[in-house]
Design a protein around this motif. Sequence first.
Motif, short mmCIF file in Angstrom:
data_model
loop_
_atom_site.label_atom_id
_atom_site.label_comp_id
_atom_site.label_asym_id
_atom_site.label_seq_id
_atom_site.Cartn_x
_atom_site.Cartn_y
_atom_site.Cartn_z
N LEU A 163 0.82 -1.21 0.00
CA LEU A 163 0.00 0.00 0.00
C LEU A 163 0.86 1.26 0.00
O LEU A 163 0.61 2.20 -0.75
CB LEU A 163 -0.94 0.01 1.21
CG LEU A 163 -1.86 1.21 1.31
CD1 LEU A 163 -2.80 1.29 0.12
CD2 LEU A 163 -2.65 1.16 2.60
N THR A 164 1.90 1.26 0.82
CA THR A 164 2.79 2.42 0.90
C THR A 164 3.46 2.68 -0.44
O THR A 164 3.52 3.82 -0.92
CB THR A 164 3.86 2.21 2.00
OG1 THR A 164 3.18 2.02 3.24
CG2 THR A 164 4.79 3.39 2.09
N GLU A 165 3.97 1.63 -1.06
CA GLU A 165 4.66 1.79 -2.34
C GLU A 165 3.69 2.19 -3.46
O GLU A 165 4.01 3.05 -4.29
CB GLU A 165 5.41 0.51 -2.71
CG GLU A 165 6.22 0.61 -3.98
CD GLU A 165 7.32 1.66 -3.95
OE1 GLU A 165 7.77 2.08 -5.04
OE2 GLU A 165 7.76 2.07 -2.85
N LEU A 166 2.51 1.60 -3.48
CA LEU A 166 1.52 1.98 -4.50
C LEU A 166 1.11 3.44 -4.32
O LEU A 166 1.00 4.19 -5.30
CB LEU A 166 0.29 1.09 -4.42
CG LEU A 166 0.43 -0.32 -4.97
CD1 LEU A 166 -0.84 -1.12 -4.70
CD2 LEU A 166 0.72 -0.29 -6.46
N THR A 167 0.91 3.84 -3.09
CA THR A 167 0.55 5.23 -2.80
C THR A 167 1.65 6.17 -3.26
O THR A 167 1.40 7.21 -3.85
CB THR A 167 0.27 5.41 -1.29
OG1 THR A 167 -0.75 4.51 -0.90
CG2 THR A 167 -0.14 6.82 -0.99
#
Length: 172
Positions: A163-167
Amino acid sequence: MTQSEFEHIAQELRSQMLKVALDFFGSQDDAEDVAQDAMVQLWRYCERIDSGRSVTGLAIKVAKNCCISLYRKRQHAKQQSLEDISPKAMYQADSSGSAQEHLEAADTQRMMDEVVALLKPRERQLFEMRQTEGLSTEDIAEQTGIPKTSVAVMLSTARKKVLTELTRRMKL
């Protein structure tokens, strides 16, 4: 304690509870929510409160419990939103979709594959077992020989990383 006695000290109690919540969350809005919630709880039980006893200590305890409750609710909601990350749901396009939709789906698929590839090998394995194969935590634990609680923690960590990387990549 009578309702009129409670009303007489309500402002002082509210300011004490507001301070506790502000210290806990660091946010005025959250502190207001907690203070309001705590006041409602105290109001419900005001007739059961011994008027000879210090009500301030009880009010602070109720405010702390409300802070913890709100924090746990938010953590649970955050965990639920992380569990909703499903690679298939994120990039499967409707077969009747336009060429633009297919291109976007392919781009999302590529980005998701790149992000999942950044996970540690064990995290990637568990993430794919859960998200792609749809296995439960119990099934994953059984198949890998990893304790169920460890599987749950590793899956949570992997989902947060994804989630952090996609965001970051989507600049959301």
